[in-house]
Design a protein around this motif. Structure first.
Motif, PDB file in Angstrom:
ATOM      1  N   GLY A 245       0.796  -1.223   0.000  1.00  0.00           N
ATOM      2  CA  GLY A 245       0.000   0.000   0.000  1.00  0.00           C
ATOM      3  C   GLY A 245       0.829   1.274   0.000  1.00  0.00           C
ATOM      4  N   LYS A 246       2.083   1.193  -0.477  1.00  0.00           N
ATOM      5  CA  LYS A 246       2.941   2.381  -0.479  1.00  0.00           C
ATOM      6  C   LYS A 246       2.528   3.336  -1.598  1.00  0.00           C
ATOM      7  N   ILE A 247       2.506   4.605  -1.248  1.00  0.00           N
ATOM      8  CA  ILE A 247       2.176   5.627  -2.234  1.00  0.00           C
ATOM      9  C   ILE A 247       3.483   6.195  -2.772  1.00  0.00           C
ATOM     10  N   THR A 248       3.842   5.794  -3.982  1.00  0.00           N
ATOM     11  CA  THR A 248       5.078   6.262  -4.604  1.00  0.00           C
ATOM     12  C   THR A 248       4.727   7.110  -5.823  1.00  0.00           C
ATOM     13  N   LEU A 249       5.728   7.748  -6.410  1.00  0.00           N
ATOM     14  CA  LEU A 249       5.448   8.689  -7.495  1.00  0.00           C
ATOM     15  C   LEU A 249       4.723   8.048  -8.683  1.00  0.00           C
ATOM     16  N   PRO A 250       5.075   6.850  -9.146  1.00  0.00           N
ATOM     17  CA  PRO A 250       4.314   6.272 -10.256  1.00  0.00           C
ATOM     18  C   PRO A 250       2.810   6.191  -9.950  1.00  0.00           C
ATOM     19  N   VAL A 251       2.467   5.811  -8.724  1.00  0.00           N
ATOM     20  CA  VAL A 251       1.058   5.725  -8.333  1.00  0.00           C
ATOM     21  C   VAL A 251       0.423   7.114  -8.302  1.00  0.00           C
ATOM     22  N   LEU A 252       1.116   8.088  -7.729  1.00  0.00           N
ATOM     23  CA  LEU A 252       0.571   9.448  -7.646  1.00  0.00           C
ATOM     24  C   LEU A 252       0.257   9.995  -9.038  1.00  0.00           C
ATOM     25  N   LEU A 253       1.180   9.761  -9.985  1.00  0.00           N
ATOM     26  CA  LEU A 253       0.966  10.264 -11.343  1.00  0.00           C
ATOM     27  C   LEU A 253      -0.212   9.560 -12.010  1.00  0.00           C
ATOM     28  N   ALA A 254      -0.281   8.235 -11.884  1.00  0.00           N
ATOM     29  CA  ALA A 254      -1.373   7.487 -12.509  1.00  0.00           C
ATOM     30  C   ALA A 254      -2.714   7.839 -11.862  1.00  0.00           C
ATOM     31  N   PHE A 255      -2.718   8.028 -10.558  1.00  0.00           N
ATOM     32  CA  PHE A 255      -3.957   8.375  -9.841  1.00  0.00           C
ATOM     33  C   PHE A 255      -4.494   9.719 -10.334  1.00  0.00           C
ATOM     34  N   ILE A 284      -0.023  -2.171 -13.238  1.00  0.00           N
ATOM     35  CA  ILE A 284       1.078  -1.928 -14.181  1.00  0.00           C
ATOM     36  C   ILE A 284       0.527  -1.425 -15.513  1.00  0.00           C
ATOM     37  N   GLY A 285      -0.638  -1.965 -15.915  1.00  0.00           N
ATOM     38  CA  GLY A 285      -1.284  -1.509 -17.144  1.00  0.00           C
ATOM     39  C   GLY A 285      -1.675  -0.037 -17.066  1.00  0.00           C
ATOM     40  N   LEU A 286      -2.203   0.384 -15.926  1.00  0.00           N
ATOM     41  CA  LEU A 286      -2.600   1.785 -15.751  1.00  0.00           C
ATOM     42  C   LEU A 286      -1.375   2.701 -15.699  1.00  0.00           C
ATOM     43  N   LEU A 287      -0.333   2.230 -15.054  1.00  0.00           N
ATOM     44  CA  LEU A 287       0.903   3.023 -14.988  1.00  0.00           C
ATOM     45  C   LEU A 287       1.488   3.223 -16.388  1.00  0.00           C
ATOM     46  N   THR A 288       1.425   2.168 -17.192  1.00  0.00           N
ATOM     47  CA  THR A 288       1.929   2.241 -18.569  1.00  0.00           C
ATOM     48  C   THR A 288       1.057   3.179 -19.404  1.00  0.00           C
ATOM     49  N   LYS A 289      -0.251   3.037 -19.253  1.00  0.00           N
ATOM     50  CA  LYS A 289      -1.206   3.868 -20.000  1.00  0.00           C
ATOM     51  C   LYS A 289      -0.953   5.356 -19.770  1.00  0.00           C
ATOM     52  N   HIS A 290      -0.665   5.718 -18.532  1.00  0.00           N
ATOM     53  CA  HIS A 290      -0.496   7.140 -18.183  1.00  0.00           C
ATOM     54  C   HIS A 290       0.970   7.579 -18.128  1.00  0.00           C
ATOM     55  N   ALA A 292       3.307   6.781 -16.309  1.00  0.00           N
ATOM     56  CA  ALA A 292       3.717   7.100 -14.939  1.00  0.00           C
ATOM     57  C   ALA A 292       5.120   6.585 -14.634  1.00  0.00           C
ATOM     58  N   ILE A 293       5.459   5.398 -15.126  1.00  0.00           N
ATOM     59  CA  ILE A 293       6.804   4.855 -14.883  1.00  0.00           C
ATOM     60  C   ILE A 293       7.834   5.657 -15.665  1.00  0.00           C
ATOM     61  N   ALA A 294       7.544   5.902 -16.939  1.00  0.00           N
ATOM     62  CA  ALA A 294       8.471   6.654 -17.793  1.00  0.00           C
ATOM     63  C   ALA A 294       8.713   8.055 -17.235  1.00  0.00           C
ATOM     64  N   ASP A 295       7.656   8.701 -16.749  1.00  0.00           N
ATOM     65  CA  ASP A 295       7.805  10.062 -16.235  1.00  0.00           C
ATOM     66  C   ASP A 295       8.520  10.075 -14.883  1.00  0.00           C
ATOM     67  N   THR A 296       8.378   9.012 -14.109  1.00  0.00           N
ATOM     68  CA  THR A 296       9.132   8.903 -12.856  1.00  0.00           C
ATOM     69  C   THR A 296      10.625   8.814 -13.168  1.00  0.00           C
TER      70      THR A 296
END
Length: 335
Positions: A245-255, A284-290, A292-296
């Motif tokens: 349940g950690k809130i990290t930057l990839p999650v913040l961006l995708a959210f 991971i699909g949502l992070l890729t869609k937005h 979020a990983i690349a921008d992190t």
């Protein structure tokens, strides 16, 4: 007829840094082994399980390299480097208890083998040994820097607890957490090297800035790898941040970039803790869609560039080259 071959740049590595500090690191490792000794048998068992598990020893190497960059001639950097590694190891032992982690550096976490109580107490022992070595060096300024770092790291960990499972955490709050829990020790490790060398305040600040921004970049890459990396690179299970349940930057961006349905997914999985293996794949699909990983990773490159610019004050030398390549190496882990 000439054959034109595509140019492939060499992959960044820390081999130059390793070579630069090789002789000193042998002395640091000897000090580490000597200081983990205790009549209480469980202490060296637990400590050496983690210390000998293949960590890169990046933080103590940075202390040694910054001492070399500063022209230091003495022995104090050996004990300070060992102190830095003990502080780092203590935080790992404590973190694994707080996070209920099962793996660390590709092995079972100490808490899984000896229990939470032993992990916490051995971490405390290592912190005590770290401060003993700092005192032995006899630099009040170095003691002040590293003792302050210990406080800031603890504050960062508590801030992370407060932000845990809160999808409305801001990016600024997230950066404040990683500055404290990760980057502060990088900054202190580099700063004390320049302090030992009795360099001007501007150069001490430059070494601190180098370490701070390298630490931020390092943690950003780690956060990206948790969703887009491999267990071999991470030394722990991919997706651990998601499961915890950690809130990290990839999650913040995708959210923030997602729609209401997607935000509800993140809230169910992270805030309520209702997630399974299929949910990790969807995450991971949502992070890729937005992106979020690349921008992190792009954010990490930004802090990496600041880190390298901080060393512009120093003339060209082997230590500076090794420190510059260490930044590129930390960023290259994202590939």
């Amino acid at each position: 007829m000439a054959l034109v071959l595509p140019f492939e740049p060499n992959e960044p590595s820390i081999e130059a840094l390793v070579a630069l500090v090789k002789a000193d690191m042998e002395r640091v490792n000897a000090a580490i082994l000597a200081r983990t000794g205790s009549d209480v048998a469980m202490i060296p068992e637990v400590a050496n399980h983690l210390i000998s598990s293949g960590g890169k020893r990046l933080r103590p190497m940075l202390t040694l390299a910054c001492a070399a960059l500063s022209g230091y001639r003495g022995d104090g950097h050996i004990k300070l480097s060992a102190s830095v590694e003990f502080m780092h190891t203590a935080t790992l032992l404590h973190d694994d208890v707080v996070d209920e982690s099962d793996m660390r550096r590709g092995k079972l976490a100490a808490r899984k083998l000896w229990g939470n109580e032993a992990s916490v107490l051995v971490g405390d022992f290592l912190l005590g040994q770290a401060f003993k070595m700092m005192v032995e060096v006899g630099s009040l300024t170095c003691l002040d820097i590293l003792s302050n770092a210990a406080c800031v790291i603890a504050e960062g960990e508590v801030m992370q607890l407060a932000a845990a499972k809160n999808t409305h955490t801001s990016e600024d709050d997230y950066l404040a957490v990683i500055r404290g829990k990760t980057a502060e020790l990088f900054a202190a490790a580099c700063e004390v090297g320049a302090v030992l060398g009795q360099r001007p305040k501007a150069e001490q600040a430059a070494c601190r800035s180098y370490g701070m921004n390298l630490g931020i970049a390092f943690q950003l890459v780690d956060d990206a790898l948790d969703y887009g990396g491999s267990q071999a690179k991470l030394g722990k299970n991919v997706g651990d941040d998601f499961r915890e349940g950690k809130i990290t930057l990839p999650v913040l961006l995708a959210f923030r970039r997602g729609d209401e349905k997607e935000r509800a997914f993140w809230q169910r999985c992270l805030e309520k803790g209702e997630s399974g293996d299929a949910d990790l794949a969807q995450a991971i699909g949502l992070l890729t869609k937005h992106r979020a990983i690349a921008d992190t990773v792009e954010r990490a490159r930004h802090y990496g560039a600041i880190s390298k610019d901080a060393l512009a004050l120093f003339p060209a030398c082997a230590a500076k080259d090794a420190l510059m390549e260490a930044v590129d190496f930390c960023l290259s882990r994202a590939h």
